[in-house]
Design a protein around this motif. Structure first.
Motif, PDB file in Angstrom:
ATOM      1  N   CYS A  20      12.449  28.482  38.228  1.00  0.00           N
ATOM      2  CA  CYS A  20      11.593  27.332  37.914  1.00  0.00           C
ATOM      3  C   CYS A  20      12.422  26.059  37.770  1.00  0.00           C
ATOM      4  O   CYS A  20      13.405  26.027  37.043  1.00  0.00           O
ATOM      5  N   ASP A  21      12.013  25.021  38.469  1.00  0.00           N
ATOM      6  CA  ASP A  21      12.588  23.684  38.341  1.00  0.00           C
ATOM      7  C   ASP A  21      12.270  23.130  36.947  1.00  0.00           C
ATOM      8  O   ASP A  21      11.392  23.651  36.246  1.00  0.00           O
ATOM      9  N   ILE A  22      12.944  22.065  36.548  1.00  0.00           N
ATOM     10  CA  ILE A  22      12.715  21.477  35.211  1.00  0.00           C
ATOM     11  C   ILE A  22      11.961  20.144  35.295  1.00  0.00           C
ATOM     12  O   ILE A  22      10.856  20.009  34.765  1.00  0.00           O
ATOM     13  N   ASP A  23      12.582  19.135  35.938  1.00  0.00           N
ATOM     14  CA  ASP A  23      12.017  17.779  35.869  1.00  0.00           C
ATOM     15  C   ASP A  23      10.686  17.689  36.604  1.00  0.00           C
ATOM     16  O   ASP A  23      10.576  18.079  37.770  1.00  0.00           O
ATOM     17  N   GLU A  24       9.673  17.180  35.910  1.00  0.00           N
ATOM     18  CA  GLU A  24       8.307  17.052  36.426  1.00  0.00           C
ATOM     19  C   GLU A  24       7.578  18.401  36.485  1.00  0.00           C
ATOM     20  O   GLU A  24       6.451  18.486  36.950  1.00  0.00           O
ATOM     21  N   VAL A  25       8.257  19.476  36.045  1.00  0.00           N
ATOM     22  CA  VAL A  25       7.647  20.807  36.091  1.00  0.00           C
ATOM     23  C   VAL A  25       7.563  21.376  34.671  1.00  0.00           C
ATOM     24  O   VAL A  25       6.467  21.577  34.145  1.00  0.00           O
ATOM     25  N   VAL A  26       8.717  21.585  34.058  1.00  0.00           N
ATOM     26  CA  VAL A  26       8.762  22.096  32.685  1.00  0.00           C
ATOM     27  C   VAL A  26       8.856  20.933  31.690  1.00  0.00           C
ATOM     28  O   VAL A  26       8.219  20.938  30.642  1.00  0.00           O
ATOM     29  N   ILE A 155       9.124  27.691  41.631  1.00  0.00           N
ATOM     30  CA  ILE A 155       8.210  26.611  41.232  1.00  0.00           C
ATOM     31  C   ILE A 155       8.972  25.292  41.255  1.00  0.00           C
ATOM     32  O   ILE A 155      10.040  25.176  40.634  1.00  0.00           O
ATOM     33  N   ASP A 156       8.425  24.277  41.941  1.00  0.00           N
ATOM     34  CA  ASP A 156       9.114  22.978  42.028  1.00  0.00           C
ATOM     35  C   ASP A 156       8.095  21.895  42.366  1.00  0.00           C
ATOM     36  O   ASP A 156       7.043  22.177  42.950  1.00  0.00           O
ATOM     37  N   ASP A 157       8.433  20.644  42.035  1.00  0.00           N
ATOM     38  CA  ASP A 157       7.552  19.523  42.402  1.00  0.00           C
ATOM     39  C   ASP A 157       7.944  18.918  43.749  1.00  0.00           C
ATOM     40  O   ASP A 157       7.148  18.175  44.342  1.00  0.00           O
ATOM     41  N   ILE A 158       9.139  19.197  44.239  1.00  0.00           N
ATOM     42  CA  ILE A 158       9.650  18.534  45.439  1.00  0.00           C
ATOM     43  C   ILE A 158       9.578  19.473  46.645  1.00  0.00           C
ATOM     44  O   ILE A 158      10.155  20.569  46.634  1.00  0.00           O
TER      45      ILE A 158
HETATM   46 MG   LIG Z   1      11.666  18.436  39.718  1.00  0.00          MG
END
Ligand SMILES: [Mg+2]
Length: 217
Positions: A20-26, A155-158
């Motif tokens: 799992c990605d962090i920024d914008e996700v978690v 899982i990621d936003d990008i």
């Molecule tokens: Mg991100």
């Protein structure tokens, strides 16, 4: 020379794996970054789905140069624990998913900020192992999967990161999620083979049904 990414502190079991990605996700990123910018005479305008060109000086509305954007991002990541907070329902949903799966955070942030990020995550009960690297994410997910026959989720936003994982770990479930509604509305369509989650409860339903299919194999 590319950095060496050590996975020594990541212990995986035979349970499904969620990367799992962090920024914008978690953690929220765009909203606190905009608040940070406003505190120093700047602003982030939601004119298009990118940072560069949309960070402006409040005094004259002129977009700041790339070098200045890089400096602002560097300062923000240094001070991230003063600004960033968990995305809505991220902590609770990950806690529930981690009952049945191994969870690893994979963030594209420069590794020099990993210590402050670790402290921030721990403060919010997000005690899962953290990998910080600016290398493409696909090879890292493949390395974590390591030929084990378990369902894997990324899982990621990008989209660039989701596509990187698709090309290195093709049987991985790809989930696109983004915390900031204003920028999400301008995001490109994820395209075929990438599940789009409205929010964390929706992401959990997508992930759990993938795990259930894995159990039927
Ligand atoms: Mg991100």
């Amino acid at each position: 020379m590319s950095e060496i990414l050590t996975l020594d502190h990541v212990t995986l079991t035979d349970r499904p794996l969620i990367v799992c990605d962090i920024d914008e996700v978690v953690l929220e990123f765009l909203t606190p970054f905009r608040n940070f910018l406003r505190s120093s005479g700047h602003d982030l305008l939601a004119r298009s789905f990118r940072l560069h060109g949309n960070i402006v000086l409040r005094a004259d509305g002129v977009a700041v140069e790339k070098a200045a954007v890089d400096n602002l991002l560097e300062e923000f990541f240094t001070l991230q624990d003063k600004w960033q907070t968990p995305a809505t329902l991220a902590v609770e949903t990950l806690e529930s998913l981690a009952e049945d799966a191994d969870l690893v955070f994979l963030t594209a942030m420069p590794p020099r900020h990993a210590v402050v990020r670790r402290t921030l995550l721990d403060h919010h009960r997000l005690h899962y192992p953290l990998l910080a690297t600016e290398e493409p994410k696909g090879p890292v997910v493949k390395q974590l999967q390591d030929a084990r026959d378990v369902p894997v989720v990324f899982i990621d936003d990008i989209l660039r990161n989701l596509h990187s994982v698709r090309s290195h770990a093709p049987d991985c479930l790809l989930v696109n999620i983004m915390a900031n509604a204003e920028f999400r509305a301008m995001a490109p369509e994820p395209g075929e083979g990438i599940a789009s989650a409205e929010d964390w409860p929706h992401a959990a339903r997508i992930i759990r049904s993938h795990f259930a299919r894995g159990n039927d194999r």
